[in-house]
Write a protein that holds these residues in place. Structure first.
Motif, short mmCIF file in Angstrom:
data_model
loop_
_atom_site.label_atom_id
_atom_site.label_comp_id
_atom_site.label_asym_id
_atom_site.label_seq_id
_atom_site.Cartn_x
_atom_site.Cartn_y
_atom_site.Cartn_z
N MET A 195 0.83 -1.10 -0.05
CA MET A 195 0.01 0.07 0.00
C MET A 195 0.99 1.25 0.07
SD MET A 195 -2.54 1.42 2.98
CE MET A 195 -1.21 1.60 4.06
N ILE A 196 2.06 1.12 0.79
CA ILE A 196 3.03 2.20 0.96
C ILE A 196 3.62 2.61 -0.53
CG2 ILE A 196 5.08 3.34 1.92
CD1 ILE A 196 4.14 1.81 4.46
N ARG A 197 3.98 1.69 -1.20
CA ARG A 197 4.76 1.60 -2.48
C ARG A 197 3.56 2.12 -3.53
NH1 ARG A 197 5.54 -2.82 -4.35
NH2 ARG A 197 5.31 -4.33 -2.51
N GLU A 198 2.32 1.85 -3.34
CA GLU A 198 1.21 2.13 -4.27
C GLU A 198 0.85 3.74 -4.05
OE1 GLU A 198 -3.36 1.02 -5.31
OE2 GLU A 198 -2.02 -0.53 -4.44
N ARG A 199 0.68 4.09 -2.96
CA ARG A 199 0.00 5.50 -2.71
C ARG A 199 0.46 5.97 -1.55
NH1 ARG A 199 -6.22 5.23 -0.62
NH2 ARG A 199 -6.07 3.35 0.86
N GLY A 200 1.87 5.78 -1.23
CA GLY A 200 2.27 6.62 -0.08
C GLY A 200 2.67 7.65 -0.10
N ASP A 201 3.02 8.17 -1.21
CA ASP A 201 3.30 9.75 -1.39
C ASP A 201 2.09 10.66 -1.00
OD1 ASP A 201 5.85 9.08 -2.35
OD2 ASP A 201 5.56 9.23 -4.41
N GLU A 202 0.89 10.04 -1.35
CA GLU A 202 -0.17 11.04 -1.19
C GLU A 202 -0.71 10.92 0.22
OE1 GLU A 202 -2.02 12.86 -3.02
OE2 GLU A 202 -0.18 12.68 -4.61
N GLN A 203 -0.46 9.68 0.89
CA GLN A 203 -1.00 9.37 2.05
C GLN A 203 -0.11 10.24 3.19
OE1 GLN A 203 -1.12 5.16 2.04
NE2 GLN A 203 -3.07 5.09 2.57
N ASN A 249 -4.99 19.08 5.57
CA ASN A 249 -3.68 19.52 4.86
C ASN A 249 -2.49 19.77 5.71
OD1 ASN A 249 -5.28 19.55 2.60
ND2 ASN A 249 -5.95 21.44 3.24
N PRO A 250 -2.29 19.06 6.76
CA PRO A 250 -0.67 19.21 7.68
C PRO A 250 0.37 19.48 6.84
CG PRO A 250 -1.60 16.83 7.52
CD PRO A 250 -2.62 17.44 6.93
N TYR A 251 0.51 18.98 5.76
CA TYR A 251 1.62 19.08 4.91
C TYR A 251 1.96 20.83 4.92
CZ TYR A 251 -1.14 20.10 0.98
OH TYR A 251 -2.16 20.67 -0.07
#
Length: 261
Positions: A195-203, A249-251
């Motif tokens: 899951m992290i490899r698939e969409r970790g950048d967004e999460q 939006n904590p980023y």
């Protein structure tokens, strides 16, 4: 307590469970780590546990099956005469939309993520009642309270864990037994790696600490909840999630901090 505490940790030889087993053994508890099928990993963890706490061991079994649960708990109870700590960590995780799920899929989520906790608690509680002491820690998830598409089986099974934890905290309180749950966010283990490899950048953008958690960080919370010092904490579902979805939006805070202000 002058005697060593005896702990059973389900799913205790891989991922977060391994970290929990080692953390409790390191502080001197006798740890029995339960595994279902990965004998190689179990053998490795057994060696690590015994270096920390020589009486510790691993035991094989499927904790979603009553016969296996009775054998596991009976074996530990007979060997040590007590069970002081139960960590219901075993669980499964995967994505599946409604149309893609089968009845067997739903049964599997409910059996492994929830029914196993019911069966293990039911079997271990008499040993704790006998000594008027116990610490039960259940595996919940942020998905128990934050809905996510594709997680109907997982999310509903973890929501059941939350209610089970609260009810058990009251039913078992008269016997000196506390019941709590830890609710991980995204902890980087082999179970979540895909899951992290698939969409970790967004999460990771929705995590206040801007990183994924570790098994050791989850284990630190569990170790506290399973300690005598947590004697006045019960019925709680405590997040270990780095501030995941605590705010929108904590980023943006990290972007602002990067300006040097």
């Amino acid at each position: 307590m002058s005697e060593q505490r005896v702990a059973i940790i389900t799913g205790g030889t891989r991922g977060m469970g391994k970290s929990m087993s080692l953390a409790l053994a390191e502080r001197g508890d006798i740890v029995i780590a339960v595994y279902r099928s990965d004998g190689k990993s179990a053998a490795q963890v057994k060696g690590e546990l015994k270096k920390l706490s020589p009486k510790s061991d691993v035991i094989q079994g499927d904790v979603s099956k009553k016969a296996d649960v009775e054998r596991i708990v009976g074996t530990v109870g007979e060997r040590f005469g007590r069970i002081d700590i139960l960590v219901n960590n075993a669980g499964i995780f995967d994505f599946a939309f409604l149309e893609d799920m089968t009845e067997d899929d739903l049964d599997r989520y409910l059996s492994i993520n929830f029914k196993s906790q019911f069966l293990m608690t039911q079997a271990a509680a008499p040993y704790m009642k006998k000594h008027q002491y116990g610490r039960i820690v259940n595996a919940s998830s942020i998905s128990a309270t934050i809905a996510d598409v594709g997680l109907v089986g997982y999310g509903c099974s973890k929501a059941a864990v939350n209610m089970f934890t609260k009810i058990m905290s009251a039913e078992l309180a008269p016997y000196g037994i506390t019941v709590n749950a830890y609710a991980p966010g995204i902890i980087h283990t082999d179970m979540t790696d895909g899951m992290i490899r698939e969409r970790g950048d967004e999460q990771v953008k929705q995590i206040a600490l801007k990183r994924f958690g570790t098994g050791e960080e989850a284990a630190a919370l569990v170790a506290f909840l399973a300690s005598p010092e947590a004697g006045y904490v019960t019925g709680e579902i405590i997040g270990v999630d780095g501030g995941f979805f605590k705010v929108q939006n904590p980023y943006r805070a990290h972007e602002y901090a990067s300006t040097g202000k």
